[in-house]
Design an enzyme around this catalytic site. Structure first.
Site, PDB file in Angstrom:
ATOM      1  N   LEU A 263       0.829  -1.210   0.000  1.00  0.00           N
ATOM      2  CA  LEU A 263       0.000   0.000   0.000  1.00  0.00           C
ATOM      3  C   LEU A 263       0.858   1.252   0.000  1.00  0.00           C
ATOM      4  CD1 LEU A 263      -2.544  -0.980   2.780  1.00  0.00           C
ATOM      5  CD2 LEU A 263      -3.052  -0.721   0.355  1.00  0.00           C
ATOM      6  N   GLY A 264       1.983   1.165   0.654  1.00  0.00           N
ATOM      7  CA  GLY A 264       2.808   2.356   0.748  1.00  0.00           C
ATOM      8  C   GLY A 264       4.034   2.068   1.570  1.00  0.00           C
ATOM      9  N   ARG A 265       4.765   3.122   1.747  1.00  0.00           N
ATOM     10  CA  ARG A 265       6.016   2.985   2.473  1.00  0.00           C
ATOM     11  C   ARG A 265       5.982   3.956   3.635  1.00  0.00           C
ATOM     12  NH1 ARG A 265      10.800   1.154   0.125  1.00  0.00           N
ATOM     13  NH2 ARG A 265      12.513   1.458   1.575  1.00  0.00           N
ATOM     14  N   PHE A 268       9.394   3.473   8.618  1.00  0.00           N
ATOM     15  CA  PHE A 268      10.201   2.373   9.143  1.00  0.00           C
ATOM     16  C   PHE A 268       9.994   1.065   8.403  1.00  0.00           C
ATOM     17  CE2 PHE A 268       9.137   5.388  12.516  1.00  0.00           C
ATOM     18  CZ  PHE A 268      10.403   5.913  12.705  1.00  0.00           C
ATOM     19  N   VAL A 271       4.043  -0.961   4.085  1.00  0.00           N
ATOM     20  CA  VAL A 271       2.697  -1.217   4.586  1.00  0.00           C
ATOM     21  C   VAL A 271       1.965  -2.023   3.523  1.00  0.00           C
ATOM     22  CG1 VAL A 271       0.571  -0.177   5.448  1.00  0.00           C
ATOM     23  CG2 VAL A 271       2.747   1.005   5.783  1.00  0.00           C
ATOM     24  N   ASP A 377       2.098  14.468  15.481  1.00  0.00           N
ATOM     25  CA  ASP A 377       2.388  14.397  14.044  1.00  0.00           C
ATOM     26  C   ASP A 377       1.085  14.434  13.246  1.00  0.00           C
ATOM     27  OD1 ASP A 377       3.885  14.260  11.773  1.00  0.00           O
ATOM     28  OD2 ASP A 377       4.397  12.128  11.953  1.00  0.00           O
ATOM     29  N   ARG A 381      -1.176  13.439   5.881  1.00  0.00           N
ATOM     30  CA  ARG A 381      -0.564  12.127   5.564  1.00  0.00           C
ATOM     31  C   ARG A 381      -0.873  11.100   6.641  1.00  0.00           C
ATOM     32  NH1 ARG A 381       3.197  15.738   6.947  1.00  0.00           N
ATOM     33  NH2 ARG A 381       4.086  15.441   9.012  1.00  0.00           N
ATOM     34  N   ASN A 382      -1.249  11.576   7.831  1.00  0.00           N
ATOM     35  CA  ASN A 382      -1.533  10.666   8.935  1.00  0.00           C
ATOM     36  C   ASN A 382      -3.024  10.551   9.257  1.00  0.00           C
ATOM     37  OD1 ASN A 382       1.080   9.873   9.252  1.00  0.00           O
ATOM     38  ND2 ASN A 382       1.572  11.585  10.620  1.00  0.00           N
ATOM     39  N   ASP A 395      -1.126   6.666  12.750  1.00  0.00           N
ATOM     40  CA  ASP A 395       0.265   6.984  12.975  1.00  0.00           C
ATOM     41  C   ASP A 395       0.507   7.658  14.313  1.00  0.00           C
ATOM     42  OD1 ASP A 395       2.858   6.732  12.132  1.00  0.00           O
ATOM     43  OD2 ASP A 395       2.231   7.120  10.075  1.00  0.00           O
TER      44      ASP A 395
HETATM   45  P1  AMP Z   1       2.566   5.048   7.391  1.00  0.00           P
HETATM   46  O1  AMP Z   1       3.681   4.130   7.725  1.00  0.00           O
HETATM   47  O2  AMP Z   1       1.510   5.010   8.440  1.00  0.00           O
HETATM   48  O3  AMP Z   1       3.012   6.424   7.067  1.00  0.00           O
HETATM   49  O4  AMP Z   1       1.859   4.448   6.086  1.00  0.00           O
HETATM   50  C1  AMP Z   1       2.384   4.578   4.775  1.00  0.00           C
HETATM   51  C2  AMP Z   1       1.250   4.472   3.771  1.00  0.00           C
HETATM   52  O5  AMP Z   1       0.620   3.205   3.852  1.00  0.00           O
HETATM   53  C3  AMP Z   1       0.129   5.490   4.019  1.00  0.00           C
HETATM   54  O6  AMP Z   1       0.388   6.702   3.398  1.00  0.00           O
HETATM   55  C4  AMP Z   1      -1.076   4.782   3.405  1.00  0.00           C
HETATM   56  O7  AMP Z   1      -1.116   5.003   2.033  1.00  0.00           O
HETATM   57  C5  AMP Z   1      -0.776   3.330   3.677  1.00  0.00           C
HETATM   58  N1  AMP Z   1      -1.454   2.866   4.912  1.00  0.00           N
HETATM   59  C6  AMP Z   1      -0.973   2.906   6.173  1.00  0.00           C
HETATM   60  N2  AMP Z   1      -1.853   2.379   7.045  1.00  0.00           N
HETATM   61  C7  AMP Z   1      -2.937   2.011   6.321  1.00  0.00           C
HETATM   62  C8  AMP Z   1      -4.217   1.429   6.644  1.00  0.00           C
HETATM   63  N3  AMP Z   1      -4.524   1.120   7.921  1.00  0.00           N
HETATM   64  N4  AMP Z   1      -5.089   1.208   5.651  1.00  0.00           N
HETATM   65  C9  AMP Z   1      -4.777   1.533   4.373  1.00  0.00           C
HETATM   66  N5  AMP Z   1      -3.609   2.093   3.999  1.00  0.00           N
HETATM   67  C10 AMP Z   1      -2.679   2.331   4.950  1.00  0.00           C
END
Ligand code: AMP
Length: 525
Positions: A263-265, A268, A271, A377, A381-382, A395
């Protein structure tokens, strides 16, 4: 329409689970199957001898006769059992409660299948209570009511009743209406309590019970904008655990998870979108080895597990016994608010949708404010977005529970400077008021559809200028009403004490009048 007969009053949130201890101690009734045990080894409490009845049922002689009836709950939704301890049911099924001492999970006996096991307490309501009516929405704000009613599937006249926010004994009726000059919209009516316990919308029509009032208005509009046509569909309530086995532990068996797509990065690690037991959608945050201490990573998980609110992303559990460590969370289908705003879906959001998101984030933060937790934070984005523009804060990697009013991180910590209040950057003074500052920046991101704050200005310059009193100007590229820009400026007051509370911000956005609509309609007598 529900088959109501005695829903004159609202039971307290506890009331539906309010079972007397002597009832709970009653041993399981042997005619029911206990999901914890093979069907032919149903245990008999009190050390009773299991007799040789059909299917190994306990001997009738050892079964004490229940003296009091146990509460009956009626299912408001369908539920599929998730592990060996829970019971499946369909909307409308009736279940008898045998133990309500475990918070979110009720131990019940299904009155048709005779299965015994756990069910999620928020999927059922006490039989014949007002909460068991399809049209009654217990924990819902005016804004959320409007959002649900305006869903395209709902015809004119779709309605719901919710507790009044202003009158503890009263209710509000929200009805979807349509008018040529303004299209679909929602009208709200006050349902006022009578001294003798009845209810009315207009004084010339009083009713003993709330359900009588609703029934009457389903037959005749009596001055409402439309006859009450159909109860609004209730969204499935959140599940706080993956299943009953996880109600008191949070180490998830890694083998039960499959990671399906990235889904993303995060800061750390990656995801992933995944499934638990091939069935339940989850988001899995992984910790890249060597990037952060396991303890710190798990600290985020611990915070999320402890704080629960419908506007905070739910934590289901962790896989911490092997590398890489996983945090398993509720999956939010539209991803981060920032990405959402910048992509097609978000670009189509109208002003009313932005107000709704601003309200939801304020509401989640109001909860943190009440728990004395600072996020540190808060930014677009969060915040994660789900179906129907549902927004939840996530987050909590930097969040800290505070003993005093503020929190001072160790020297050398790195901040997202464009979102961080000056007193937090300069003196390290984080407080819920520095979160309010960040919320003001998030509002700017929201109303500019994801523009970077202080465009083209490097972070260091922003810190210097903000300290001297500079504030982001009202955008010329997007329409931001003066009153919303003023709220942003209030969030950015140099004096943290002068910034609004999240409680205020929640009410402000909840009551924000997009259409200059009168808040509540009067029905002529
Ligand atoms: P994060 O590590 O929380 O910054 O997550 C990085 C990316 O993963 C976010 O920008 C979202 O696109 C995706 N992501 C994180 N948590 C979730 C979630 N619970 N459901 C869907 N996408 C998520």
């Amino acid at each position: 329409m529900g088959n109501c007969c005695c829903c004159g009053g609202r039971s307290s949130p506890q009331a539906k689970h309010d079972i007397k201890p002597d009832i709970i101690r009653n041993p399981p009734d042997s005619q029911f199957i206990d999901n914890h045990f093979p069907k032919d080894q149903t245990p008999l409490s009190g050390g009773g001898v299991v007799g040789g009845g059909v299917g190994g049922r306990p001997d009738e002689r050892y079964r004490p006769t229940p003296t009091k009836s146990r509460p009956i709950m009626v299912a408001m939704y369908n539920y599929e059992a998730r592990d060996s301890q829970d019971v499946s049911f369909k909307k409308g099924d009736r279940m008898e409660v045998v133990d309500d001492s475990e918070g979110d999970w009720l131990k019940v006996v299904h009155l048709v299948t005779k299965e015994r096991g756990y069910i999620p307490g928020n999927y059922v309501a006490a039989e014949q209570s007002v909460e068991s009516e399809d049209w009654f929405f217990e924990n819902i704000s005016r804004k959320e009511a409007e959002k649900l009613l305006l869903s395209e599937d709902n015809p004119r006249g779709t309605f719901l009743v919710r507790p009044s926010e202003h009158n503890p004994n009263g209710y509000s009726l929200s009805v979807k209406d349509w008018e040529e000059y303004r299209g679909y919209h929602v009208k709200h009516y006050k349902i006022k309590p009578l001294d003798n316990g009845g209810f009315y919308i207009s004084t010339n029509k009083t009713f003993d019970k709330l359900c009588d009032l609703v029934n009457a208005y389903t037959k005749n509009a009596y001055g409402l904008c439309h006859v009450l046509a159909k109860p609004c569909k209730k969204p499935q309530p959140p599940m706080w655990d993956l299943g009953p086995t996880y109600r008191d532990k949070w180490e998830i068996n890694r083998d039960e998870l499959i990671l399906i797509r990235r889904l993303g990065r995060g800061n750390f690690g990656e995801v992933y979108y995944g499934k638990w037991k091939n069935n339940i959608e989850v988001a899995v945050k992984t910790l890249r080895e060597g990037t952060m201490s396991t303890a710190a990573f798990l600290e985020e998980a611990a915070i999320m597990k402890k704080f629960r609110h419908k506007k905070l992303v739910a934590l289901y559990g962790v896989c911490s016994e092997q590398e890489p460590i996983y945090i398993v969370q509720e999956y939010m289908s539209k991803g981060s608010l920032l990405d959402f705003l910048r992509k097609d879906d978000g670009k189509h959001l109208v002003f009313e949708d932005l107000i709704y998101i601003a309200f939801q984030v304020a509401s989640g933060m109001e909860y943190l404010e009440s728990k004395q937790l600072i996020h540190r934070d808060l930014a677009a984005r969060n915040v994660l977005i789900g179906e129907n523009n549902i927004a939840k804060i996530c987050d909590f990697g930097l969040a800290r529970v505070i003993e005093d009013n503020e929190y001072c991180p160790k020297q050398g910590s790195r901040f997202p400077v464009k979102w961080t209040a000056p007193e937090a950057i300069i003196y390290g003074k984080f407080s819920i008021k520095s979160d309010v500052w960040s919320y003001g920046i998030l509002l700017m991101e929201l109303f500019t559809y994801g523009q970077v704050p202080y465009p083209a200005m490097p972070g260091r310059e922003v810190v210097d200028l903000v300290e001297k009193g500079y504030r982001m100007p009202k955008p010329t590229t997007h329409q931001v009403p003066d009153e919303i820009y003023q709220i942003m400026l209030n969030c950015w007051d140099a004096n943290p004490e002068k910034r609004p509370t999240f409680e205020f911000l929640t009410h402000y956005f909840e009551g924000f009048n997009v259409t200059s609509e009168v808040p509540y309609r009067e029905v002529p007598d």
